[in-house]
Write a protein that holds these residues in place. Sequence first.
Motif: not given
Length: 142
Positions: A40, A117, A119
């Motif tokens: 991420y 999804d 994150q």
Amino acid sequence: MTNEIYIIILAFFAIIAFAIYYETIISKTKNDASRQFVNYYQLENMPSTFVTIGLLGTCLGIVLGLFSFDTDAAKIKDSVKELLSGLRLAFIVTILGLIFSLIYKRRVNDILNKYGDIQPPDSPEFLEMRQTNGLLRDLNKG
């Protein structure tokens, strides 16, 4: 070729190299199986890499312009031309960095909005708070 051209070419290739690298990361987001391996923070920091390259080019352009600047009265006219050449380089590389930064900021935002999804990982503090809340909930129940 002058130093100005060399630095513009070097900055352009650095930007293209990072763009290719980031495209491989972006391509992983399109597949459900490989999306879990996308970092991420690496995805989120893509645009700032291009700004950093632009700022580095700005500094190099200004330094090159100042190194060739001569304060001798007879040579000051030519020195101003060299200084302006360095400043031109500085702004060209900055503009390149900003353009790529804007492009990748948009792409990253689209990816993060499309795939919920991806994150950031939970920090140890957050995990501890979650566990404490669970314990407090259990204490309140009885």
